[in-house]
Scaffold this active site. Sequence first.
Site: not given
Length: 233
Positions: A3-4
């Site tokens: 996940a960013d």
Amino acid sequence: ICADKTGVLTRNKMQLAKIFDGDTLTDVENEPINEKTALVLKLAAACSTLNNDSTEDAIKKACLAYNSMSEKDIESFFPKLAVIPFDSERKTMTVITMINEKPFAIIKGAPEIVVPNCVGCNSDVILKLNDELANEAFRIVAIAMRPLDNIPANPNPVDIEHSLTFVGLLGLYDPPRDNVIEDIRTCEQAGIKTVMITGDNLITASSIARRIGILKDGDKAVTGEELSEMSDE
């Protein structure tokens, strides 16, 4: 799940919290800013493209709020004559402007890149403060400047981004999204490992990841450089 960080694990609503002016560290949310601290903020806002980047938006908003300025004030005080855009290799950007009718370069970027290119300052003390703030999960931006003999027709970083005068550090933070800690715990209980990806400095990234429950004892944080050198295995 990879996940960013920004906008996925955090709110993507960067806020300015700290300013170091070379002498004093000011908590701008709780303390008044002095003339020197205000100048750091003005120069940081001048060295911005204002292109919907969350960090630059936070710097601009803080400058407008704490210095009682408008966007036109920033543009008129520091007219942009040329820009060397930010890139992920240099981790800096530069704006050429006029100050008191003389050309100057204002440089904004990663402290570990900008500070070693400054002269006449105690870089060890500044970088130690940078690490301390990063350990508190702040994203740190360094500001420096340099007088120029003339306005360069085709400015490039090799010619300009050295022999700088240190101006200050800005400490910004991006609060975690509501429920993100609970969501990460739910994933963990389901046997899913969450990995955070970010362009932040490793110390800042590690502090944020630890705070939201991703980085635990025995877990590892690696830089992009380290990752690219690893084999697939």
